[in-house]
Design an enzyme around this catalytic site. Sequence first.
Site, mmCIF file in Angstrom:
data_model
loop_
_atom_site.group_PDB
_atom_site.id
_atom_site.type_symbol
_atom_site.label_atom_id
_atom_site.label_comp_id
_atom_site.label_asym_id
_atom_site.label_seq_id
_atom_site.Cartn_x
_atom_site.Cartn_y
_atom_site.Cartn_z
ATOM 1 N N ASP A 145 -11.061 3.128 4.424
ATOM 2 C CA ASP A 145 -11.461 1.728 4.242
ATOM 3 C C ASP A 145 -12.979 1.595 4.203
ATOM 4 O O ASP A 145 -13.505 0.532 3.894
ATOM 5 C CB ASP A 145 -10.910 0.861 5.393
ATOM 6 C CG ASP A 145 -9.584 0.214 5.029
ATOM 7 O OD1 ASP A 145 -9.389 -0.082 3.825
ATOM 8 O OD2 ASP A 145 -8.753 -0.010 5.929
ATOM 9 N N LYS A 171 0.834 -1.201 0.000
ATOM 10 C CA LYS A 171 0.000 0.000 0.000
ATOM 11 C C LYS A 171 0.872 1.257 0.000
ATOM 12 O O LYS A 171 0.577 2.230 -0.693
ATOM 13 C CB LYS A 171 -0.939 -0.009 1.218
ATOM 14 C CG LYS A 171 -2.067 -1.040 1.074
ATOM 15 C CD LYS A 171 -2.828 -1.279 2.369
ATOM 16 C CE LYS A 171 -3.798 -2.448 2.232
ATOM 17 N NZ LYS A 171 -4.435 -2.859 3.492
ATOM 18 N N GLN A 215 -4.390 -1.551 9.763
ATOM 19 C CA GLN A 215 -4.246 -2.862 9.120
ATOM 20 C C GLN A 215 -4.790 -3.956 10.041
ATOM 21 O O GLN A 215 -4.444 -4.037 11.210
ATOM 22 C CB GLN A 215 -2.757 -3.118 8.803
ATOM 23 C CG GLN A 215 -2.496 -4.396 8.039
ATOM 24 C CD GLN A 215 -3.148 -4.423 6.648
ATOM 25 O OE1 GLN A 215 -3.075 -3.466 5.903
ATOM 26 N NE2 GLN A 215 -3.806 -5.526 6.321
#
Length: 283
Positions: free
Chosen positions: A121, A54, A98
């Site tokens: 997200d 990422k 994460q």
Amino acid sequence: MAASIIDGKAISEKTRDEVLQEATELKARTGIVPHLAAILVGNDPASQVYVRNKERACEKAGLRSTLHRLPETTTQQELLTLIQQLNSDASVHGILVQLPLPKHIDSVTVLDAVHPLKDVDAFHPENVGLMLQGRPRFLPCTPAGVMKMLQVSNVQTAGRHAVVIGRSDIVGKPMAALLMQKGADATVTLCHSRTTDIRRWCLEADILVAAVGIPEFVKGDWVKPGAVVIDVGINRVEDRLVGDVEYSPAAERASMITPVPGGVGPMTIAMLLRNTLTAAKMI
Ligand code: NAD
């Protein structure tokens, strides 16, 4: 006839190029560089790879990224304090925690603490609610990546029967929601661990999305001839990455199929970049 492959890598590269172009324009116009802050707690090897990918993707797309690495022993309160700091840091536009988090930390509490305007997200209940109502702020990355693949591949969803296997908050549920949304207009069946005779539902699917987390769960002869098969699964089997669909026999029956790797995975990252850019533009 063998299926044509939906090339997630190629589609994601195009999306990344678009993000780079828009990020460059944004910087020229306002001086703002979209900035993603990623938080990694502990030493999970897969998570380290995902976060590194990422970060690299951000760099290539003209976005800034910073990684906050915290030890496995981090307390929930310490993590929440960091999130509060990032929430109030005007230079940070997107925050990514994460997953999975260590067992002593409650993921729901932590994800709920991310400011909804920085929730790239799209896990925060406010963003889930907006998506469900058809007025999304951010779209959840993996399902949004699947929708983009379908759109770019000219797959008609309206009036067709889409079957999603898996009901996680991250993939299955929002996937079903996006497919049934006005504009996509599919008729959606959602199968899960308590569904009886999944094969039967699969055989009725014009569009079959597998997000189960079990290697080759969907057998080739569960695929309706001519169906579009989207394999979200990423499972490590020995040294190989394997999807949730038995690829070769499924590809014999499907009209289009996504490979693993090189299918949905790259799209997820591209959509994260897109959401970070959107967050920066909202200021
Ligand atoms: P999850 O474990 O949270 O959810 C799996 C779902 O599958 C559950 O809802 C469960 O009801 C269902 N399920 C489990 N066993 C089943 C069975 N026997 N029959 C029917 N349904 C069953 O997983 P997730 O986070 O949704 O991820 C699913 C897969 O997608 C995993 O392989 C994961 O690695 C992968 N994934 C890929 C991406 C990507 O970018 N490609 C992103 C997220 C997840």
